[in-house]
Design a protein around this motif. Structure first.
Motif, PDB file in Angstrom:
ATOM      1  N   THR A 101       0.819  -1.221   0.000  1.00 19.73           N
ATOM      2  CA  THR A 101       0.000   0.000   0.000  1.00 19.73           C
ATOM      3  C   THR A 101       0.849   1.266   0.000  1.00 19.73           C
ATOM      4  N   THR A 102       2.113   1.123  -0.376  1.00 22.24           N
ATOM      5  CA  THR A 102       3.001   2.278  -0.457  1.00 22.24           C
ATOM      6  C   THR A 102       3.465   2.447  -1.896  1.00 22.24           C
ATOM      7  N   ALA A 103       3.436   3.679  -2.367  1.00 25.23           N
ATOM      8  CA  ALA A 103       3.881   3.976  -3.730  1.00 25.23           C
ATOM      9  C   ALA A 103       4.900   5.099  -3.704  1.00 25.23           C
ATOM     10  N   GLY A 119      11.298  15.908  -8.083  1.00 26.50           N
ATOM     11  CA  GLY A 119      11.529  15.137  -6.872  1.00 26.50           C
ATOM     12  C   GLY A 119      10.701  13.885  -6.818  1.00 26.50           C
ATOM     13  N   THR A 120      10.664  13.302  -5.624  1.00 24.02           N
ATOM     14  CA  THR A 120       9.901  12.081  -5.406  1.00 24.02           C
ATOM     15  C   THR A 120       9.063  12.218  -4.140  1.00 24.02           C
ATOM     16  N   VAL A 121       7.934  11.538  -4.161  1.00 22.09           N
ATOM     17  CA  VAL A 121       7.035  11.499  -3.014  1.00 22.09           C
ATOM     18  C   VAL A 121       6.732  10.042  -2.719  1.00 22.09           C
ATOM     19  N   THR A 122       6.879   9.647  -1.463  1.00 22.22           N
ATOM     20  CA  THR A 122       6.473   8.326  -1.024  1.00 22.22           C
ATOM     21  C   THR A 122       5.165   8.499  -0.292  1.00 22.22           C
ATOM     22  N   VAL A 123       4.145   7.741  -0.707  1.00 25.06           N
ATOM     23  CA  VAL A 123       2.801   7.892  -0.151  1.00 25.06           C
ATOM     24  C   VAL A 123       2.261   6.540   0.275  1.00 25.06           C
TER      25      VAL A 123
END
Length: 129
Positions: A101-103, A119-123
């Motif tokens: 459940t993490t992307a 950039g990057t986002v971890t959600v």
């Protein structure tokens, strides 16, 4: 959802009000974010958006797409071309990895001068999507 999926683009008009309100909301009272004359004296053509406002817009982009159960775990961004009043920033994103459940999403925000933010986002999505 899987790696390679693209998020819909989000177009954000860069207004003077957005720049000043974002700076005030984040308690960034640097004159380059609200005083055009002083910004010009310091070498900029006009006031420009601060990184905290950009960070908030990137977060909004991700949570608007993934919904109210989405929780930002990490936001790692870098600024490039400034956001000046009268321009438009278009945010785009690509899923680079999914683990349960993490992307992880690669995000770019481009304006008329080039890439304003990358950039990057971890959600964490809260439930399988």
């Amino acid at each position: 959802m899987r790696a390679g999926d693209e998020l819909p683009k989000l177009t954000i008009p860069i207004t003077r009000t957005l720049i000043v309100a974002g700076a005030l909301a984040s308690r960034d009272y640097q004159d380059v974010h609200h005083d055009a004359e002083l910004a010009r004296q310091k070498g900029a053509p006009d006031i420009f958006m601060n990184i905290l406002t950009t960070n908030g817009l990137v977060g909004r982009y991700i949570t608007d797409h993934f919904g109210p159960t989405a929780v930002l775990r990490k936001v790692a961004i870098r600024l490039g071309a400034p956001n000046y009043p009268g321009d438009t920033m278009v945010l785009s994103g690509t899923v680079t990895a999914v683990d349960g459940t993490t992307a992880r999403i690669r995000v770019t925000g481009a304006n008329g001068l080039g890439n304003h933010v990358t950039g990057t986002v971890t959600v964490h999505l809260g439930a399988a999507r």
